[in-house]
Write a protein that holds these residues in place. Structure first.
Motif, PDB file in Angstrom:
ATOM      1  N   TYR A  15       5.027   0.428   8.961  1.00  0.00           N
ATOM      2  CA  TYR A  15       3.538   0.040   9.235  1.00  0.00           C
ATOM      3  C   TYR A  15       3.479  -0.686  10.549  1.00  0.00           C
ATOM      4  N   GLN A  39      13.434  -3.500  -5.792  1.00  0.00           N
ATOM      5  CA  GLN A  39      12.803  -4.669  -6.186  1.00  0.00           C
ATOM      6  C   GLN A  39      11.254  -4.579  -5.887  1.00  0.00           C
ATOM      7  N   GLY A  41       8.253  -4.479  -3.336  1.00  0.00           N
ATOM      8  CA  GLY A  41       8.255  -4.333  -2.036  1.00  0.00           C
ATOM      9  C   GLY A  41       9.313  -3.813  -1.232  1.00  0.00           C
ATOM     10  N   ALA A  42      10.360  -3.084  -1.846  1.00  0.00           N
ATOM     11  CA  ALA A  42      11.516  -2.309  -1.289  1.00  0.00           C
ATOM     12  C   ALA A  42      11.092  -1.224  -0.691  1.00  0.00           C
TER      13      ALA A  42
HETATM   14  N1  LIG Z   1      -0.613  -0.590   3.903  1.00  0.00           N
HETATM   15  C1  LIG Z   1       0.265  -1.497   4.485  1.00  0.00           C
HETATM   16  N2  LIG Z   1       0.164  -2.128   5.432  1.00  0.00           N
HETATM   17  C2  LIG Z   1       1.468  -3.039   5.836  1.00  0.00           C
HETATM   18  N3  LIG Z   1       2.411  -3.212   5.057  1.00  0.00           N
HETATM   19  C3  LIG Z   1       2.622  -2.343   3.949  1.00  0.00           C
HETATM   20  C4  LIG Z   1       1.572  -1.574   3.491  1.00  0.00           C
HETATM   21  N4  LIG Z   1       1.900  -1.270   2.288  1.00  0.00           N
HETATM   22  C5  LIG Z   1       3.196  -1.656   2.074  1.00  0.00           C
HETATM   23  N5  LIG Z   1       3.498  -2.397   3.094  1.00  0.00           N
HETATM   24  C6  LIG Z   1       4.924  -3.150   2.985  1.00  0.00           C
HETATM   25  O1  LIG Z   1       5.653  -2.509   2.967  1.00  0.00           O
HETATM   26  C7  LIG Z   1       6.926  -2.703   2.056  1.00  0.00           C
HETATM   27  C8  LIG Z   1       7.255  -1.693   1.152  1.00  0.00           C
HETATM   28  O2  LIG Z   1       6.135  -1.752   0.141  1.00  0.00           O
HETATM   29  P1  LIG Z   1       5.846  -0.593  -0.882  1.00  0.00           P
HETATM   30  O3  LIG Z   1       4.716  -0.859  -1.693  1.00  0.00           O
HETATM   31  O4  LIG Z   1       6.240   0.653  -0.747  1.00  0.00           O
HETATM   32  O5  LIG Z   1       7.028  -1.354  -1.754  1.00  0.00           O
HETATM   33  P2  LIG Z   1       7.434  -0.799  -3.553  1.00  0.00           P
HETATM   34  O6  LIG Z   1       9.012  -1.062  -3.737  1.00  0.00           O
HETATM   35  O7  LIG Z   1       6.526   0.161  -3.999  1.00  0.00           O
HETATM   36  O8  LIG Z   1       7.053  -2.386  -4.273  1.00  0.00           O
HETATM   37  P3  LIG Z   1       6.283  -2.617  -5.529  1.00  0.00           P
HETATM   38  O9  LIG Z   1       7.370  -2.383  -6.678  1.00  0.00           O
HETATM   39  O10 LIG Z   1       5.973  -4.005  -5.639  1.00  0.00           O
HETATM   40  O11 LIG Z   1       5.143  -1.615  -5.957  1.00  0.00           O
HETATM   41  C9  LIG Z   1       6.214  -4.157   1.683  1.00  0.00           C
HETATM   42  O12 LIG Z   1       7.053  -5.065   2.537  1.00  0.00           O
HETATM   43  C10 LIG Z   1       4.933  -4.147   1.826  1.00  0.00           C
HETATM   44  O13 LIG Z   1       4.442  -5.474   1.996  1.00  0.00           O
END
Ligand SMILES: Nc1ncnc2c1ncn2[C@@H]1O[C@H](COP(=O)(O)OP(=O)(O)OP(=O)(O)O)[C@@H](O)[C@H]1O
Length: 320
Positions: A15, A39, A41-42
Protein backbone atom coordinates in the motif's frame (compact mmCIF):
# COMPACT_ATOMS: atom_id res chain seq x y z
CA UNK A 1 4.53 -33.65 -11.41
CA UNK A 2 3.24 -32.05 -8.25
CA UNK A 3 -0.28 -30.75 -8.47
CA UNK A 4 -0.59 -27.29 -6.95
CA UNK A 5 -3.81 -25.32 -6.63
CA UNK A 6 -1.87 -22.17 -5.78
CA UNK A 7 1.53 -21.17 -7.09
CA UNK A 8 3.00 -17.71 -6.57
CA UNK A 9 6.25 -16.11 -7.65
CA UNK A 10 7.39 -13.02 -5.73
CA UNK A 11 3.79 -11.98 -5.29
CA UNK A 12 3.72 -8.50 -3.80
CA UNK A 13 0.93 -6.16 -2.75
CA UNK A 14 1.99 -3.04 -0.95
CA UNK A 15 0.00 0.00 0.00
CA UNK A 16 1.80 3.15 -1.20
CA UNK A 17 5.04 1.15 -1.28
CA UNK A 18 4.63 0.00 2.33
CA UNK A 19 3.26 -2.87 4.46
CA UNK A 20 0.97 -5.49 2.82
CA UNK A 21 2.91 -8.56 1.66
CA UNK A 22 6.15 -8.81 -0.27
CA UNK A 23 7.88 -11.33 -2.58
CA UNK A 24 5.73 -14.28 -1.56
CA UNK A 25 6.78 -17.44 -3.41
CA UNK A 26 4.87 -20.52 -2.37
CA UNK A 27 3.01 -23.61 -3.56
CA UNK A 28 -0.10 -25.16 -2.07
CA UNK A 29 -0.60 -28.85 -2.96
CA UNK A 30 -4.05 -30.02 -4.02
CA UNK A 31 -6.01 -31.81 -1.33
CA UNK A 32 -4.08 -30.30 1.57
CA UNK A 33 -4.93 -28.08 4.50
CA UNK A 34 -2.51 -25.16 4.29
CA UNK A 35 -2.18 -22.92 7.34
CA UNK A 36 -1.00 -19.38 6.68
CA UNK A 37 0.35 -18.20 10.00
CA UNK A 38 1.36 -14.78 11.14
CA UNK A 39 0.84 -12.21 13.84
CA UNK A 40 -1.78 -9.50 13.50
CA UNK A 41 -0.82 -7.25 10.63
CA UNK A 42 1.69 -9.75 9.16
CA UNK A 43 0.04 -9.61 5.72
CA UNK A 44 -2.19 -12.71 5.65
CA UNK A 45 -5.40 -11.02 4.55
CA UNK A 46 -3.57 -8.90 2.00
CA UNK A 47 -2.19 -12.08 0.40
CA UNK A 48 -5.58 -13.81 0.33
CA UNK A 49 -7.40 -10.76 -1.02
CA UNK A 50 -4.75 -10.45 -3.74
CA UNK A 51 -5.18 -14.12 -4.67
CA UNK A 52 -8.94 -13.59 -4.92
CA UNK A 53 -8.51 -10.62 -7.25
CA UNK A 54 -9.94 -8.19 -4.67
CA UNK A 55 -6.61 -6.34 -4.60
CA UNK A 56 -4.25 -5.82 -7.53
CA UNK A 57 -0.71 -7.09 -7.00
CA UNK A 58 2.04 -4.49 -7.20
CA UNK A 59 4.57 -7.14 -8.24
CA UNK A 60 5.17 -10.80 -9.05
CA UNK A 61 2.66 -13.28 -10.39
CA UNK A 62 0.41 -16.08 -9.25
CA UNK A 63 -1.70 -18.90 -10.62
CA UNK A 64 -4.77 -20.31 -8.88
CA UNK A 65 -6.43 -23.52 -10.07
CA UNK A 66 -4.37 -23.27 -13.25
CA UNK A 67 -5.36 -19.70 -14.16
CA UNK A 68 -3.65 -16.35 -13.55
CA UNK A 69 -5.09 -14.52 -10.55
CA UNK A 70 -7.47 -11.71 -11.41
CA UNK A 71 -9.08 -13.82 -14.16
CA UNK A 72 -12.68 -14.99 -13.88
CA UNK A 73 -11.56 -18.63 -14.37
CA UNK A 74 -9.20 -18.54 -11.39
CA UNK A 75 -12.11 -17.69 -9.05
CA UNK A 76 -14.72 -20.03 -10.43
CA UNK A 77 -14.11 -22.96 -8.09
CA UNK A 78 -13.10 -20.94 -5.06
CA UNK A 79 -14.96 -20.36 -1.77
CA UNK A 80 -14.09 -17.59 0.66
CA UNK A 81 -15.03 -16.90 4.25
CA UNK A 82 -13.80 -13.44 5.20
CA UNK A 83 -12.84 -12.66 8.78
CA UNK A 84 -15.82 -11.61 10.94
CA UNK A 85 -17.80 -10.54 7.93
CA UNK A 86 -21.02 -8.72 8.79
CA UNK A 87 -24.03 -10.02 6.92
CA UNK A 88 -27.27 -8.04 6.46
CA UNK A 89 -28.84 -8.94 9.77
CA UNK A 90 -32.45 -8.53 8.72
CA UNK A 91 -32.13 -11.61 6.47
CA UNK A 92 -32.71 -15.13 7.71
CA UNK A 93 -29.95 -17.70 7.26
CA UNK A 94 -31.83 -19.28 4.37
CA UNK A 95 -32.39 -15.92 2.65
CA UNK A 96 -28.69 -15.14 2.92
CA UNK A 97 -27.81 -18.51 1.41
CA UNK A 98 -30.37 -18.08 -1.38
CA UNK A 99 -28.87 -14.71 -2.18
CA UNK A 100 -25.36 -16.17 -2.31
CA UNK A 101 -26.57 -19.16 -4.35
CA UNK A 102 -27.94 -16.72 -6.92
CA UNK A 103 -24.66 -14.75 -6.92
CA UNK A 104 -22.63 -17.86 -7.61
CA UNK A 105 -24.98 -18.93 -10.40
CA UNK A 106 -26.36 -22.07 -8.78
CA UNK A 107 -29.28 -23.34 -10.94
CA UNK A 108 -32.62 -22.53 -9.25
CA UNK A 109 -33.74 -26.17 -9.31
CA UNK A 110 -30.71 -27.26 -7.23
CA UNK A 111 -30.68 -24.46 -4.68
CA UNK A 112 -32.98 -25.97 -2.08
CA UNK A 113 -31.09 -29.25 -1.89
CA UNK A 114 -27.66 -27.63 -1.90
CA UNK A 115 -28.68 -25.16 0.83
CA UNK A 116 -30.07 -27.94 2.98
CA UNK A 117 -26.83 -29.86 2.52
CA UNK A 118 -24.45 -26.99 3.43
CA UNK A 119 -26.62 -26.00 6.42
CA UNK A 120 -26.36 -29.54 7.73
CA UNK A 121 -22.61 -29.64 7.15
CA UNK A 122 -21.99 -26.58 9.29
CA UNK A 123 -24.29 -27.85 12.04
CA UNK A 124 -27.06 -25.26 11.60
CA UNK A 125 -30.02 -27.48 10.70
CA UNK A 126 -33.18 -26.22 12.33
CA UNK A 127 -31.83 -22.69 12.92
CA UNK A 128 -31.50 -21.52 9.32
CA UNK A 129 -34.93 -19.87 9.19
CA UNK A 130 -34.05 -17.50 12.03
CA UNK A 131 -32.88 -13.94 11.42
CA UNK A 132 -29.13 -13.34 11.42
CA UNK A 133 -29.79 -10.50 13.92
CA UNK A 134 -30.38 -13.15 16.57
CA UNK A 135 -27.33 -15.27 15.68
CA UNK A 136 -24.39 -15.56 18.03
CA UNK A 137 -20.94 -14.83 16.56
CA UNK A 138 -20.37 -18.55 16.26
CA UNK A 139 -23.60 -19.03 14.32
CA UNK A 140 -22.66 -16.13 12.02
CA UNK A 141 -19.36 -17.82 11.35
CA UNK A 142 -21.10 -21.10 10.59
CA UNK A 143 -23.53 -19.47 8.17
CA UNK A 144 -20.55 -17.74 6.55
CA UNK A 145 -18.88 -21.11 6.13
CA UNK A 146 -22.08 -22.44 4.57
CA UNK A 147 -21.98 -19.56 2.04
CA UNK A 148 -18.36 -20.42 1.21
CA UNK A 149 -19.35 -24.05 0.48
CA UNK A 150 -22.37 -23.32 -1.73
CA UNK A 151 -20.56 -23.50 -5.06
CA UNK A 152 -18.91 -26.83 -4.12
CA UNK A 153 -15.50 -25.16 -4.45
CA UNK A 154 -12.22 -26.98 -5.04
CA UNK A 155 -10.29 -24.43 -3.02
CA UNK A 156 -11.62 -22.74 0.10
CA UNK A 157 -10.07 -19.73 1.81
CA UNK A 158 -11.02 -19.40 5.45
CA UNK A 159 -9.87 -16.25 7.24
CA UNK A 160 -9.73 -16.94 11.00
CA UNK A 161 -12.67 -19.38 10.78
CA UNK A 162 -12.72 -20.28 14.47
CA UNK A 163 -11.88 -16.97 16.11
CA UNK A 164 -15.45 -16.38 17.34
CA UNK A 165 -16.24 -19.96 18.30
CA UNK A 166 -16.27 -21.70 21.65
CA UNK A 167 -14.19 -24.88 22.11
CA UNK A 168 -16.96 -27.19 20.88
CA UNK A 169 -17.63 -25.00 17.84
CA UNK A 170 -13.88 -24.97 17.09
CA UNK A 171 -13.71 -28.73 17.25
CA UNK A 172 -16.67 -28.98 14.86
CA UNK A 173 -15.02 -26.61 12.38
CA UNK A 174 -11.79 -28.62 12.58
CA UNK A 175 -13.77 -31.77 11.82
CA UNK A 176 -15.51 -30.04 8.94
CA UNK A 177 -12.14 -28.96 7.51
CA UNK A 178 -10.79 -32.51 7.79
CA UNK A 179 -13.96 -33.78 6.14
CA UNK A 180 -13.56 -31.34 3.23
CA UNK A 181 -9.95 -32.41 2.79
CA UNK A 182 -11.04 -36.05 2.71
CA UNK A 183 -13.30 -35.11 -0.20
CA UNK A 184 -10.20 -33.88 -2.06
CA UNK A 185 -10.71 -30.17 -1.45
CA UNK A 186 -7.90 -27.80 -0.59
CA UNK A 187 -8.30 -25.50 2.38
CA UNK A 188 -6.23 -22.37 2.83
CA UNK A 189 -6.54 -21.22 6.44
CA UNK A 190 -5.46 -17.85 7.75
CA UNK A 191 -4.92 -17.85 11.47
CA UNK A 192 -2.88 -16.75 14.40
CA UNK A 193 -4.46 -19.42 16.63
CA UNK A 194 -1.54 -21.81 16.44
CA UNK A 195 -2.91 -24.53 18.69
CA UNK A 196 -5.99 -24.62 16.46
CA UNK A 197 -3.91 -25.04 13.34
CA UNK A 198 -1.63 -27.70 14.73
CA UNK A 199 -4.07 -30.57 14.56
CA UNK A 200 -5.65 -29.68 11.26
CA UNK A 201 -2.86 -28.44 8.95
CA UNK A 202 -0.65 -30.54 6.72
CA UNK A 203 1.37 -27.63 5.38
CA UNK A 204 2.10 -24.24 6.82
CA UNK A 205 3.52 -20.96 5.60
CA UNK A 206 4.85 -18.50 8.16
CA UNK A 207 4.57 -14.84 7.26
CA UNK A 208 6.26 -12.09 9.24
CA UNK A 209 6.22 -8.37 8.48
CA UNK A 210 4.85 -9.09 5.02
CA UNK A 211 7.52 -11.64 4.06
CA UNK A 212 7.31 -15.42 3.88
CA UNK A 213 9.80 -16.82 6.37
CA UNK A 214 9.39 -20.51 5.57
CA UNK A 215 6.81 -22.93 4.19
CA UNK A 216 6.39 -26.66 3.85
CA UNK A 217 5.07 -29.74 5.62
CA UNK A 218 4.84 -28.60 9.18
CA UNK A 219 5.96 -31.86 10.76
CA UNK A 220 9.15 -31.53 8.74
CA UNK A 221 9.64 -27.91 9.72
CA UNK A 222 9.33 -29.02 13.31
CA UNK A 223 12.48 -31.10 12.90
CA UNK A 224 14.67 -28.01 12.64
CA UNK A 225 15.60 -28.15 16.29
CA UNK A 226 15.31 -31.70 17.61
CA UNK A 227 14.84 -31.92 21.34
CA UNK A 228 15.03 -34.79 23.81
CA UNK A 229 14.05 -35.02 27.43
CA UNK A 230 16.56 -36.99 29.45
CA UNK A 231 16.20 -38.25 33.01
CA UNK A 232 19.59 -38.93 34.56
CA UNK A 233 20.90 -39.97 37.91
CA UNK A 234 23.42 -37.35 38.76
CA UNK A 235 26.34 -38.44 40.90
CA UNK A 236 28.07 -35.32 42.01
CA UNK A 237 28.43 -33.88 38.53
CA UNK A 238 26.60 -31.17 36.74
CA UNK A 239 24.72 -32.34 33.69
CA UNK A 240 25.04 -29.23 31.58
CA UNK A 241 28.80 -28.85 31.93
CA UNK A 242 31.14 -30.05 29.19
CA UNK A 243 28.46 -31.33 26.87
CA UNK A 244 29.48 -31.61 23.21
CA UNK A 245 28.93 -28.48 21.10
CA UNK A 246 26.05 -30.11 19.21
CA UNK A 247 23.93 -29.83 22.37
CA UNK A 248 23.03 -26.22 21.67
CA UNK A 249 20.64 -25.79 24.59
CA UNK A 250 20.01 -27.34 28.01
CA UNK A 251 17.19 -26.59 30.39
CA UNK A 252 16.56 -28.18 33.77
CA UNK A 253 12.94 -29.32 33.87
CA UNK A 254 12.74 -31.14 37.20
CA UNK A 255 15.00 -32.09 40.08
CA UNK A 256 14.11 -35.00 42.34
CA UNK A 257 16.11 -36.54 45.18
CA UNK A 258 18.15 -38.82 42.92
CA UNK A 259 17.32 -37.71 39.40
CA UNK A 260 17.23 -34.67 37.19
CA UNK A 261 15.20 -34.25 34.03
CA UNK A 262 16.80 -32.09 31.34
CA UNK A 263 15.53 -30.80 28.03
CA UNK A 264 18.37 -30.87 25.52
CA UNK A 265 18.18 -29.08 22.18
CA UNK A 266 20.36 -30.60 19.47
CA UNK A 267 21.73 -28.83 16.44
CA UNK A 268 20.50 -31.54 14.06
CA UNK A 269 18.89 -34.98 13.78
CA UNK A 270 20.85 -38.10 14.67
CA UNK A 271 22.78 -36.75 17.65
CA UNK A 272 21.05 -38.77 20.37
CA UNK A 273 23.44 -41.78 20.31
CA UNK A 274 26.50 -39.51 20.61
CA UNK A 275 24.86 -37.60 23.45
CA UNK A 276 24.14 -40.82 25.33
CA UNK A 277 27.71 -42.05 24.80
CA UNK A 278 29.05 -38.84 26.32
CA UNK A 279 26.76 -39.17 29.32
CA UNK A 280 27.59 -42.80 29.87
CA UNK A 281 31.32 -42.13 29.53
CA UNK A 282 30.89 -39.74 32.43
CA UNK A 283 29.21 -42.47 34.45
CA UNK A 284 25.77 -40.89 34.48
CA UNK A 285 22.93 -43.42 34.72
CA UNK A 286 20.33 -42.54 32.07
CA UNK A 287 16.83 -43.56 33.14
CA UNK A 288 14.73 -42.22 30.28
CA UNK A 289 15.15 -40.53 26.90
CA UNK A 290 12.03 -39.14 25.24
CA UNK A 291 11.91 -37.35 21.94
CA UNK A 292 9.99 -34.10 22.40
CA UNK A 293 7.43 -33.32 19.71
CA UNK A 294 7.55 -29.61 19.15
CA UNK A 295 4.36 -27.65 19.04
CA UNK A 296 3.45 -25.47 16.11
CA UNK A 297 3.82 -22.49 18.41
CA UNK A 298 7.45 -23.42 19.11
CA UNK A 299 8.13 -23.90 15.40
CA UNK A 300 6.48 -20.56 14.64
CA UNK A 301 8.47 -18.71 17.31
CA UNK A 302 11.70 -20.32 16.19
CA UNK A 303 11.30 -19.09 12.59
CA UNK A 304 9.97 -15.66 13.48
CA UNK A 305 12.78 -15.03 15.97
CA UNK A 306 15.34 -16.27 13.42
CA UNK A 307 13.94 -13.83 10.88
CA UNK A 308 13.99 -11.00 13.43
CA UNK A 309 17.63 -11.83 14.25
CA UNK A 310 18.59 -11.68 10.56
CA UNK A 311 16.73 -8.39 10.15
CA UNK A 312 18.60 -6.92 13.13
CA UNK A 313 21.97 -8.01 11.71
CA UNK A 314 21.11 -6.52 8.29
CA UNK A 315 19.97 -3.30 9.94
CA UNK A 316 23.21 -3.11 11.94
CA UNK A 317 25.37 -3.80 8.85
CA UNK A 318 23.55 -1.09 6.92
CA UNK A 319 24.25 1.41 9.66
CA UNK A 320 27.97 0.87 10.32
N1 LIG B 1 -5.94 -0.75 2.89
C1 LIG B 1 -4.76 -0.63 3.51
N2 LIG B 1 -4.05 0.51 3.41
C2 LIG B 1 -2.83 0.64 4.02
N3 LIG B 1 -2.25 -0.33 4.75
C3 LIG B 1 -2.92 -1.50 4.89
C4 LIG B 1 -4.21 -1.71 4.28
N4 LIG B 1 -4.63 -2.96 4.59
C5 LIG B 1 -3.65 -3.52 5.36
N5 LIG B 1 -2.63 -2.64 5.53
C6 LIG B 1 -1.38 -2.89 6.29
O1 LIG B 1 -0.71 -4.01 5.70
C7 LIG B 1 -0.17 -4.86 6.72
C8 LIG B 1 -0.75 -6.25 6.58
O2 LIG B 1 -2.14 -6.22 6.92
P1 LIG B 1 -3.09 -7.50 6.79
O3 LIG B 1 -4.47 -7.08 7.15
O4 LIG B 1 -2.86 -8.12 5.46
O5 LIG B 1 -2.46 -8.44 7.92
P2 LIG B 1 -3.08 -9.74 8.60
O6 LIG B 1 -1.92 -10.65 8.80
O7 LIG B 1 -4.22 -10.23 7.82
O8 LIG B 1 -3.54 -9.19 10.01
P3 LIG B 1 -4.79 -9.66 10.95
O9 LIG B 1 -4.42 -10.99 11.51
O10 LIG B 1 -4.79 -8.58 11.98
O11 LIG B 1 -6.01 -9.69 10.09
C9 LIG B 1 -0.48 -4.17 8.06
O12 LIG B 1 0.63 -3.39 8.42
C10 LIG B 1 -1.67 -3.29 7.74
O13 LIG B 1 -1.68 -2.16 8.57
Amino acid sequence: MADYVIETWDLTKQYDGKAGCKNITLQVPRGSVFGFLGQNGAGKSTFVRTMLGLLHPTGGKAVMLGHPIGSEESRQKVGYLPELFRYPDWLTGTQLLEHHAELCGLPRAERKTVIRDVVARVGMSGREKERIRGFSKGMQQRIGLACALLSDPELIFLDEPTSALDPIGRKEVRELIADLRDQGKTIFLNSHLLSEMESVCDYVGIIHRGELVVHGEWRKLSAVLPQVEISVEIKGQRFAEDLPAFAVGTELMRRDADQERWLVTLDQEGRVPALLQTLMARGAAVHEVVRKQQSLEEVFLYWVQKKEGEANVAHHENHV
